[in-house]
Write an enzyme that holds these catalytic residues in place. Structure first.
Site, PDB file in Angstrom:
ATOM      1  CG  ASP A  52      33.068 129.750  68.983  1.00 55.46           C
ATOM      2  OD1 ASP A  52      33.985 129.662  69.924  1.00 55.46           O
ATOM      3  OD2 ASP A  52      33.572 129.222  67.635  1.00 55.46           O
ATOM      4  CG  ASP A  57      39.108 137.418  64.373  1.00 57.71           C
ATOM      5  OD1 ASP A  57      40.342 137.217  65.311  1.00 57.71           O
ATOM      6  OD2 ASP A  57      38.486 137.823  64.691  1.00 57.71           O
TER       7      ASP A  57
END
Length: 256
Positions: free
Chosen positions: A129, A8
């Site tokens: 998500d 990330d």
């Protein structure tokens, strides 16, 4: 089942967020390429990049790191975060990325998903998500009224390569994946599902093998690798051997 390490990116560094909260950031490395190469050395067959700046603001702050990783690595690299236009998706694919992941735009502009999937077969993935079963967008900052499984059912017919299913409540917590949500997602989808969020130990990875026949073909692992709770090389070997076991009876589920 493929184990996919995650990197990330936030302002050029490798980080992890706790449950998608940008105010709860843990920094692991200031050299994303070196980290990516380390995962390759340990046996990774695919790398998952998330542009957190892109996801939140749409600004390509991490492009230099992304392009360098795509150029230098010998394995396929996929990226999600801030990919909200045809031009942006094609720009990323042209720099050597194997796949791009569409999140927010999948709700706001599903026609774009279909167009990209048609123009770039096997290159477009949709990231769904979810928080409490409903899709969250724009770096998890906004919540929609769209049910995650309904979106999976609809977009899996659009010619995409796969769906990445992230359970926000477990992401970055090491508390174990939401197997019930993953099962529902796999049953709703007509394309392979990649699990993301919550893996904290080897038992969690092995528990996902029970969902492989339903179409859960991969799992993205982040914090557990960086914390040393999961060894990537050992995990790849264990999954390859299919060492399915009851996670509830495995002492390694303890994360404290």
């Amino acid at each position: 089942m493929e184990i996919i390490p995650a990197i990330d990116l936030l302002q050029g560094s490798c980080v992890r967020l706790h449950q998608g909260d940008y105010d709860q950031v843990t920094r692991f490395s200031d050299d994303p390429l070196a980290q990516a190469q380390q995962w390759v050395k340990q046996g990774a067959t695919r790398l998952h990049l998330v542009d957190l700046d892109g996801a939140r603001s749409g600004q390509p702050i991490n492009d230099q790191a992304v392009r360098l990783i795509a150029k230098e690595l010998s394995i396929p690299v996929q990226l999600g975060g801030g990919v909200r236009s045809l031009e942006r998706a094609e720009e990323l694919l042209s720099c050597g990325l194997d796949r791009v992941i569409l999140g927010t735009v999948a709700i706001e502009n599903p026609e774009l998903v279909m167009e990209l999937a048609s123009r770039h077969p096997h290159k477009i993935v949709v990231g769904i998500d979810a928080r409490n079963g409903f899709v969250a967008t724009r770096g998890w900052v906004e919540e929609s009224e769209v049910e995650a499984t309904a979106l999976a059912q609809r977009l899996s017919k659009a010619g995409i390569a796969a769906i990445i299913s992230t359970d926000i409540a477990t992401d970055g917590t090491l508390a174990g994946p939401n197997l019930e949500a993953l099962r529902a997602m796999a049953q709703a989808s007509e394309v392979p599902v990649i699990a993301s969020g919550g893996v904290g130990c080897m038992a969690d990875l092995l528990s996902l093998l029970a969902l492989e026949p339903l179409g859960v073909e991969g799992v993205i692992v982040g914090r557990a690798l960086y914390d040393g709770r999961v060894d990537l090389h050992e995990a790849i070997q264990a999954i390859a051997e299919g060492r399915l076991q009851d996670p509830l009876s495995d002492q390694s589920r303890t994360i404290a």
